[in-house]
Design a protein around this motif. Structure first.
Motif: not given
Length: 55
Positions: A3-12, A14-25
């Motif tokens: 299971x991958x670790x949760x991560x955040x994607x950020x758009x520099x 416009x400032x949009x961001x979202x945290x993703x927590x994949x359930x599997x590989x």
């Protein structure tokens, strides 16, 4: 399965961001990641480890 670790994607742009927590590989576009910012279309997103949730 690893299971991958949760991560955040950020758009520099416009400032949009979202945290993703994949359930599997098995990663799926739209559910576990995006290839471009859904707000402005910028494809150069910053990827960083998610910060612990505040309780």
């Amino acid at each position: 399965m690893i299971k991958p670790q949760p991560y955040e994607l950020i758009c520099k742009k416009c400032g949009w961001s979202k945290t993703f927590a994949p359930a599997s590989d098995v990663i799926q576009l739209g559910r576990d990641y995006v290839s471009a910012c859904p707000e402005c279309g910028n494809s150069e997103l910053q990827h960083k480890a998610a910060e612990p949730m505040k309780g």
